[in-house]
Design a protein around this motif. Sequence first.
Motif, PDB file in Angstrom:
ATOM      1  N   GLY A   1       0.782  -1.236   0.000  1.00 20.73           N
ATOM      2  CA  GLY A   1       0.000   0.000   0.000  1.00 20.73           C
ATOM      3  C   GLY A   1       0.807   1.277   0.000  1.00 20.73           C
ATOM      4  O   GLY A   1       0.242   2.370   0.067  1.00 20.73           O
ATOM      5  N   PHE A   2       2.125   1.181  -0.082  1.00 21.63           N
ATOM      6  CA  PHE A   2       2.947   2.386  -0.097  1.00 21.63           C
ATOM      7  C   PHE A   2       2.770   3.133  -1.416  1.00 21.63           C
ATOM      8  O   PHE A   2       2.461   2.533  -2.446  1.00 21.63           O
ATOM      9  CB  PHE A   2       4.428   2.020   0.100  1.00 21.63           C
ATOM     10  N   GLU A   3       2.996   4.438  -1.375  1.00 25.00           N
ATOM     11  CA  GLU A   3       2.900   5.294  -2.562  1.00 25.00           C
ATOM     12  C   GLU A   3       4.092   5.037  -3.478  1.00 25.00           C
ATOM     13  O   GLU A   3       5.235   4.936  -3.019  1.00 25.00           O
ATOM     14  CB  GLU A   3       2.883   6.774  -2.159  1.00 25.00           C
ATOM     15  N   GLU A   4       3.826   4.969  -4.789  1.00 21.22           N
ATOM     16  CA  GLU A   4       4.877   4.600  -5.733  1.00 21.22           C
ATOM     17  C   GLU A   4       6.074   5.548  -5.714  1.00 21.22           C
ATOM     18  O   GLU A   4       7.226   5.101  -5.736  1.00 21.22           O
ATOM     19  CB  GLU A   4       4.331   4.464  -7.154  1.00 21.22           C
ATOM     20  N   ALA A   5       5.837   6.841  -5.669  1.00 29.29           N
ATOM     21  CA  ALA A   5       6.970   7.778  -5.657  1.00 29.29           C
ATOM     22  C   ALA A   5       7.844   7.547  -4.421  1.00 29.29           C
ATOM     23  O   ALA A   5       9.074   7.599  -4.499  1.00 29.29           O
ATOM     24  CB  ALA A   5       6.465   9.219  -5.688  1.00 29.29           C
ATOM     25  N   ASN A   6       7.217   7.261  -3.289  1.00 28.52           N
ATOM     26  CA  ASN A   6       7.966   7.018  -2.061  1.00 28.52           C
ATOM     27  C   ASN A   6       8.722   5.696  -2.141  1.00 28.52           C
ATOM     28  O   ASN A   6       9.819   5.570  -1.589  1.00 28.52           O
ATOM     29  CB  ASN A   6       7.042   7.043  -0.858  1.00 28.52           C
ATOM     30  N   ILE A   7       8.147   4.719  -2.810  1.00 30.44           N
ATOM     31  CA  ILE A   7       8.821   3.425  -2.994  1.00 30.44           C
ATOM     32  C   ILE A   7      10.104   3.624  -3.788  1.00 30.44           C
ATOM     33  O   ILE A   7      11.159   3.093  -3.431  1.00 30.44           O
ATOM     34  CB  ILE A   7       7.892   2.414  -3.702  1.00 30.44           C
ATOM     35  N   HIS A   8      10.023   4.382  -4.860  1.00 29.05           N
ATOM     36  CA  HIS A   8      11.215   4.647  -5.670  1.00 29.05           C
ATOM     37  C   HIS A   8      12.262   5.419  -4.864  1.00 29.05           C
ATOM     38  O   HIS A   8      13.462   5.140  -4.970  1.00 29.05           O
ATOM     39  CB  HIS A   8      10.852   5.399  -6.950  1.00 29.05           C
ATOM     40  N   ALA A   9      11.808   6.374  -4.057  1.00 31.89           N
ATOM     41  CA  ALA A   9      12.746   7.121  -3.217  1.00 31.89           C
ATOM     42  C   ALA A   9      13.444   6.184  -2.231  1.00 31.89           C
ATOM     43  O   ALA A   9      14.656   6.314  -1.989  1.00 31.89           O
ATOM     44  CB  ALA A   9      12.018   8.239  -2.481  1.00 31.89           C
ATOM     45  N   LEU A  10      12.705   5.244  -1.676  1.00 30.59           N
ATOM     46  CA  LEU A  10      13.298   4.268  -0.762  1.00 30.59           C
ATOM     47  C   LEU A  10      14.314   3.392  -1.484  1.00 30.59           C
ATOM     48  O   LEU A  10      15.436   3.205  -1.008  1.00 30.59           O
ATOM     49  CB  LEU A  10      12.210   3.391  -0.135  1.00 30.59           C
ATOM     50  N   PHE A  11      13.933   2.873  -2.628  1.00 34.06           N
ATOM     51  CA  PHE A  11      14.845   2.016  -3.394  1.00 34.06           C
ATOM     52  C   PHE A  11      16.135   2.770  -3.711  1.00 34.06           C
ATOM     53  O   PHE A  11      17.235   2.241  -3.536  1.00 34.06           O
ATOM     54  CB  PHE A  11      14.154   1.522  -4.670  1.00 34.06           C
ATOM     55  N   ASP A  12      15.998   4.011  -4.149  1.00 33.18           N
ATOM     56  CA  ASP A  12      17.179   4.829  -4.450  1.00 33.18           C
ATOM     57  C   ASP A  12      18.045   5.033  -3.204  1.00 33.18           C
ATOM     58  O   ASP A  12      19.276   5.016  -3.291  1.00 33.18           O
ATOM     59  CB  ASP A  12      16.769   6.180  -5.031  1.00 33.18           C
ATOM     60  N   ALA A  13      17.410   5.225  -2.052  1.00 33.13           N
ATOM     61  CA  ALA A  13      18.157   5.423  -0.804  1.00 33.13           C
ATOM     62  C   ALA A  13      18.935   4.178  -0.405  1.00 33.13           C
ATOM     63  O   ALA A  13      19.951   4.279   0.298  1.00 33.13           O
ATOM     64  CB  ALA A  13      17.201   5.825   0.316  1.00 33.13           C
ATOM     65  N   PHE A  14      18.488   3.018  -0.844  1.00 35.82           N
ATOM     66  CA  PHE A  14      19.202   1.772  -0.560  1.00 35.82           C
ATOM     67  C   PHE A  14      20.465   1.620  -1.417  1.00 35.82           C
ATOM     68  O   PHE A  14      21.239   0.693  -1.220  1.00 35.82           O
ATOM     69  CB  PHE A  14      18.300   0.558  -0.777  1.00 35.82           C
ATOM     70  N   GLY A  15      20.677   2.525  -2.378  1.00 36.07           N
ATOM     71  CA  GLY A  15      21.899   2.508  -3.182  1.00 36.07           C
ATOM     72  C   GLY A  15      21.965   1.358  -4.176  1.00 36.07           C
ATOM     73  O   GLY A  15      22.876   0.535  -4.114  1.00 36.07           O
ATOM     74  N   PRO A  16      21.032   1.304  -5.112  1.00 36.25           N
ATOM     75  CA  PRO A  16      21.048   0.198  -6.083  1.00 36.25           C
ATOM     76  C   PRO A  16      22.328   0.176  -6.921  1.00 36.25           C
ATOM     77  O   PRO A  16      22.976   1.207  -7.102  1.00 36.25           O
ATOM     78  CB  PRO A  16      19.825   0.476  -6.969  1.00 36.25           C
ATOM     79  N   ASP A  17      22.655  -1.016  -7.414  1.00 38.10           N
ATOM     80  CA  ASP A  17      23.842  -1.167  -8.253  1.00 38.10           C
ATOM     81  C   ASP A  17      23.558  -0.657  -9.665  1.00 38.10           C
ATOM     82  O   ASP A  17      22.456  -0.162  -9.951  1.00 38.10           O
ATOM     83  CB  ASP A  17      24.336  -2.628  -8.247  1.00 38.10           C
TER      84      ASP A  17
END
Length: 177
Positions: free
Chosen positions: A125-141
């Motif tokens: 149920g999380f908001e998509e923009a916030n999900i992307h911000a979280l993923f980016d904060a995790f430092g993807p390869d």
Amino acid sequence: MRDEAAKRVELVFSLFDANGNGVLDSGDFDLMTGRVLEAAAASDDGAKDAIRAAFRRYWTTLATELDANGDGVISVDEFRPFVLDPERFGPAVAEFAEALSALGDPDGDGLIERPLFVSLMRAIGFEEANIHALFDAFGPDADDRITVATWAAGIEDYYAPDKAGIPGDRLVTARAV
């Protein structure tokens, strides 16, 4: 409890209230489990069984610890102090973190690709923009993947009452699409 943690708790409660009736009950966890499993169609039966068990434990822990009057529901006031108590809730969070992050790795390579991460987080149920911000904060390869361990640790941090400035805080901050 830090202000950031309080905001995380409020968001989690609203998401877990999957049927929108203002309280948490076992049906909410059944609905959430179904949505997450639908998003994880490529995962194996073991991973699906683990997330089912994790959601079940989450609910059972809440019901056992908080439902003093036996009415089968948990209010937001009952939920707030409990969910950020590592001694009372830590094992349920750890099981959930392990199961959800593993569900995001159906090929077993230890990496989670952004599209599946987004699908699973949207199912919660999380908001998509916030999900992307979280993923980016995790430092993807360079291939836009994060490790299973990174996501599991991020989930556990999300429930820590003394943490602030963590990647999970991006889930409670409005982001532009």
